[in-house]
Design an enzyme around this catalytic site. Structure first.
Site, PDB file in Angstrom:
ATOM      1  N   SER A 378       2.529  -5.560   1.645  1.00  0.00           N
ATOM      2  CA  SER A 378       2.100  -4.961   2.905  1.00  0.00           C
ATOM      3  C   SER A 378       0.715  -4.333   2.840  1.00  0.00           C
ATOM      4  O   SER A 378      -0.245  -4.824   3.459  1.00  0.00           O
ATOM      5  CB  SER A 378       3.138  -3.935   3.366  1.00  0.00           C
ATOM      6  OG  SER A 378       3.392  -2.992   2.332  1.00  0.00           O
ATOM      7  N   VAL A 497       0.236   6.386   2.113  1.00  0.00           N
ATOM      8  CA  VAL A 497       1.646   5.993   2.218  1.00  0.00           C
ATOM      9  C   VAL A 497       2.087   5.093   1.068  1.00  0.00           C
ATOM     10  O   VAL A 497       1.267   4.577   0.306  1.00  0.00           O
ATOM     11  CB  VAL A 497       1.921   5.296   3.572  1.00  0.00           C
ATOM     12  CG1 VAL A 497       1.559   6.218   4.723  1.00  0.00           C
ATOM     13  CG2 VAL A 497       1.140   3.992   3.683  1.00  0.00           C
ATOM     14  N   GLU A 498       3.394   4.899   0.952  1.00  0.00           N
ATOM     15  CA  GLU A 498       4.026   4.075  -0.083  1.00  0.00           C
ATOM     16  C   GLU A 498       3.590   4.494  -1.482  1.00  0.00           C
ATOM     17  O   GLU A 498       3.323   3.676  -2.353  1.00  0.00           O
ATOM     18  CB  GLU A 498       3.747   2.579   0.151  1.00  0.00           C
ATOM     19  CG  GLU A 498       4.448   2.035   1.381  1.00  0.00           C
ATOM     20  CD  GLU A 498       4.372   0.522   1.467  1.00  0.00           C
ATOM     21  OE1 GLU A 498       4.181  -0.132   0.426  1.00  0.00           O
ATOM     22  OE2 GLU A 498       4.506  -0.005   2.578  1.00  0.00           O
ATOM     23  N   GLY A 499       3.541   5.798  -1.707  1.00  0.00           N
ATOM     24  CA  GLY A 499       3.080   6.347  -2.971  1.00  0.00           C
ATOM     25  C   GLY A 499       1.609   6.688  -2.864  1.00  0.00           C
ATOM     26  O   GLY A 499       0.759   5.811  -2.963  1.00  0.00           O
TER      27      GLY A 499
END
Length: 835
Positions: A378, A497-499
């Protein structure tokens, strides 16, 4: 001399990876001969005796070695190895190792890299990109989405659902497209070059969410019921992990589910009473099926003796009483649906646990493995898409924008900004495709997914900032004409985001990779954790000495390859980039050595040494991205027109790798080891590998300015149009016309420089709005042919239109603040210095 030769022989055996026992035997022989030759001098006895004792222990029978050496060493190692939490231990057991393991080994097999099955699209996937994806992009007006509607238009939502965009990864037999991960990445990337908000809307249901988890872990009944509904858009999913008090530390989530009985569809069944409070959840405001990560407790021991079951993934239908969602966050003016969700004592049956009751307590492993998939696709696709649109738009703008009588793409200062835009975009694309190819081969790349997410979003920030520098005032004015603003505003989202990137770089990449990808550490940790002491010693004895040989070999390789420029290393000849291969092999050995030294000297304190861990992560990133560039060039058949940008990427990666390694050693937390490490890794000093020179940099900058196949390759996969009323199309249309009329405009400029003021008939050359008069004058004077006049005027109008910016009257600004359709004006005459 005999002693020296035998010592060298032993070291050569270790360097070549020949068994440690054989090398130890040679050391025994060398020590005895040396003692005889030196007349049993006291210094020789002390040194040789120690060497002999060590050598004899290594070749002694197993039982004696285990008792006298391995057993006490195991006790010492237990105190040095990092102490892992349950969450960290679960993370190490998740995912698989691929090319990252080769880089950690210190001796990467380049033929393995080149032989990996390449990422490819099927004819069906390509048709989807050329058809529905292209159509979707043409429907999107990003200004209206982000400043007027604050949402995707209803017709776009319908198109996305009707055309299966929410079921890209769901198998065909369950109503989805059954596409590859490469196709998923290409689709998200292309949409992102048009609208970040739309790209996020499409990517989330196909990456981390109930759909992905159901495909991997769901029961047959759950798959039959939910997957067709998700694929067709009947259900809109979201997945809620982050809590206000537990963001990066996902293992500390306070959200809970209590095992109990409750009513469901008129029957009393066993289930969970769930309480949660989550935020930053994409699609939560419109989701009909909410995935949750919670901790399950069983205080009444209804399932067994344990009252703490652990992290579990569940699905909560939105229409249940007590479920709250709908309010929205607004992430940096990108308007994809995002917001909080919360609930208190909401009862769900065990059938709503993803995978059923048997998967209680196994949610963290489920999340980690699925996150490695989504994180590989993504945000890396979004970052690459930003690079491609920046390359396409900024290169075009630099050619069409003129100052001081020439295009700004000829200014060296501008070229310095264009150079990394082109180079980093190629690197991002290569790393994206390498990792997507891993996924398509069935790999679950936990470490590559983390470094790819971190690096691609970080390079996205660099590329967009450089693009803004080039476009300057044209890029900072908000309005429908701005082709960079949305990407610029979206940068912090990708970083966070996502880490978050700080967390990912300083803790996850090396912290997880040092153990997960190391050829021996995992087995040593397992031995240290065994309760059976005899079995633990046996296991440890079987791996520890191989680990010592591995470390010694990499120390020797680091020094020898540095001294020889890597000429002793066999490398592929394709592409004539042997020098890059050799330097990468050298630094892979140095990286493996630094990994072992770090674990040995810092051990359990690694988590607190985040600068150290971050620099190690940087070294791995540069090794990985250079490998990806080589792989991509190989898959494309080594086209010669790509050589400059490939060389730029490799030279940049090696320079940055050298600098990261140097900083790592200079700041190593054990001062006594700094000089020995400098000697092993940089025996001749940290010289050479200075990166691309100006000549190569100019070539790379021009690769996105000149209309060549390389420019098309760099921007491949982005949405392309030349509509003069579209923000990007306006620039590309002007670029096309500029190239088509270059010869005419050169004649016009020459005539203007040699003009007679009386001949101009009052035309003010400083006023760009007198384009029609200027073309008429050129036609009358024979500067251009009659049949060229219309084309020239069209080009001049387009070139002028590119530099125009938006302006709003007072009522329009107020209307925008009320999220309505404000009145807008376009500045007709830019400042005098811009004409």
């Amino acid at each position: 001399m005999s002693l020296l030769l035998l010592l060298i022989s032993a070291l050569v055996l270790i360097y070549l990876g020949i068994g440690g026992t054989t090398a130890a035997g040679v050391l025994v022989l060398a020590t005895v001969i040396g003692l005889f030759q030196d007349g049993w001098h006291i210094a020789s006895i002390l040194f040789g005796g120690g060497l002999l004792a060590l050598s004899l222990i290594l070749v002694l029978p197993g039982n004696l070695r285990r008792e006298k050496l391995s057993k006490p060493l195991l006790g010492w190692v237990r105190g040095r190895l990092p102490q892992l939490s349950d969450t960290e231990a679960e993370a190490l057991r998740s995912g698989t190792v691929d090319w990252d393991g080769e880089l950690f080994s210190g001796q990467p097999d380049w033929s393995t890299l080149l032989d990996y099955k390449p990422s490819q699209l099927s004819s069906e996937e390509q048709a989807f990109l050329d058809g529905p994806v292209e159509k979707l992009c043409s429907m999107l007006d990003d200004w209206k989405i982000t400043h007027e509607e604050y949402d995707l238009p209803p017709k776009v939502w319908k198109f996305i659902k009707d055309n299966g965009f929410f079921g890209l990864m769901i198998p065909k037999e369950q109503g989805g497209k059954g596409f590859s991960h490469t196709a998923h990445s290409e689709i998200v990337m292309k949409i992102s070059t048009r609208s970040v908000s739309t790209a996020v809307t499409v990517m989330v249901p196909n990456s981390l969410g109930p759909g992905e988890l159901l495909m991997e872990y769901g029961t047959d009944a759950q798959k039959r019921h939910y997957l067709p509904r998700l694929a067709g858009g009947e259900e809109i999913p979201c997945f809620a992990l982050t809590s206000p008090v537990a963001g990066s530390d996902a293992g500390a989530i306070p959200d809970k589910g209590i095992v109990c009985k409750g009513m469901w569809n008129g029957e009393e069944v066993l289930g969970l009473k769930v309480t949660w409070n989550k935020r930053y959840i994409t699609l939560a405001p419109v989701a009909t099926l909410i995935g949750l990560a919670i901790k399950v407790y069983d205080p009444d021991k209804m399932l067994g003796d344990d009252d703490v079951i652990g992290v579990t993934c569940v699905m909560v239908p939105k229409d249940l009483e007590g479920v709250n969602s709908g309010p929205r966050h607004l992430p940096m003016n990108t308007v994809f649906m995002n917001g909080p969700t919360w609930g208190n004592d909401v009862f769900i049956p065990m059938d709503q646990v993803i995978g059923g009751q048997d998967m209680l307590g196994k949610g963290w492993k489920m999340l980690l493995e699925c996150l490695s998939i989504g994180r590989s696709v993504s945000l890396p696709a979004l970052g690459t898409g930003a690079g491609k649109v920046a390359s396409l738009a900024t290169g075009s703008y630099a050619l069409t924008r003129e100052q001081f009588g020439r295009t700004i793409s000829q200014f060296e200062g501008v070229q310095e900004a264009l150079e990394p835009i082109a180079g980093y975009t190629y690197m991002m694309d290569a790393a994206r495709l390498l990792t997507a190819g891993m996924l398509d081969r069935g790999v679950r790349p936990s470490v590559p997914s983390a470094l790819l997410k971190y690096r691609n979003t970080d390079l996205m920030r660099e590329v967009i900032n450089h693009a803004m520098d080039v476009v300057a005032g044209r890029g900072v004015i908000t309005g429908p004409r701005n082709f960079l603003a949305r990407a610029y505003q979206a940068v912090p989202i990708g970083i966070t985001v996502e880490g978050a990137n700080i967390l990912t770089r300083s803790l996850m990449v090396f912290g997880q990779g040092a153990i997960r990808c190391h050829p021996y550490i995992v087995e040593e940790i397992e031995a240290a954790g065994m309760e059976d002491q005899s079995a633990a010693v046996d296991k440890f004895d079987g791996v520890f000495y191989r680990h010592i040989a591995h470390t010694t070999r990499n120390a020797l390789r680091s020094t020898v390859l540095a001294l020889t420029g890597g000429f002793l290393e066999p490398v592929p000849r394709q592409g004539n980039i042997q020098s890059a291969y050799r330097q990468l092999a050298r630094f892979s050995s140095a990286f493996a050595l630094m990994t072992d030294v770090t674990l040995l000297s810092v051990g359990g304190g690694l988590k607190a040494r985040q600068r150290l861990s971050g620099r190690m992560a940087d070294c791995l990133v540069h090794l990985y991205y250079a490998s990806a560039v080589i792989k991509q060039w190989h898959e494309e058949g080594y086209p010669d027109d790509q050589r400059p940008i490939v060389e730029w990427c490799l030279q940049t990666s090696l320079r940055d790798l050298k600098l990261s390694m140097r900083e790592l050693i200079i700041n190593f937390p054990v001062p006594a080891l700094r000089w020995p490490l400098r000697i092993l890794v940089f025996p001749l000093g940290a010289t050479g590998l200075n990166g691309p020179d100006d000549k190569l940099g100019t070539e790379v900058a021009n690769s996105i300015v000149k209309d060549t196949p390389l420019r098309q390759r760099i921007s491949r996969g982005s949405y392309f149009n030349t509509d003069p009323d579209d923000p990007l199309g306006r620039v590309l249309n002007a670029y096309r016309l500029a190239n088509e009329t270059k010869e005419m405009r050169d004649r016009l400029h020459d005539a203007m420089r040699n003009r007679d003021e009386d001949q101009l008939g009052g035309i003010d050359l400083l006023m760009g709005h007198q384009r029609k008069e200027l073309v008429d004058w050129a036609c009358e004077q024979g500067v251009v042919k009659k049949e060229e006049c219309d084309k020239l005027l069209e080009a001049l109008e387009a070139l002028y239109d590119v530099i125009r910016v938006d302006a709003f009257d007072a009522d329009g600004i107020k209307s925008l603040s009320r999220s309505a359709k404000g009145k807008r004006k376009v500045v007709e005459r830019p400042p005098r210095e811009e004409t």
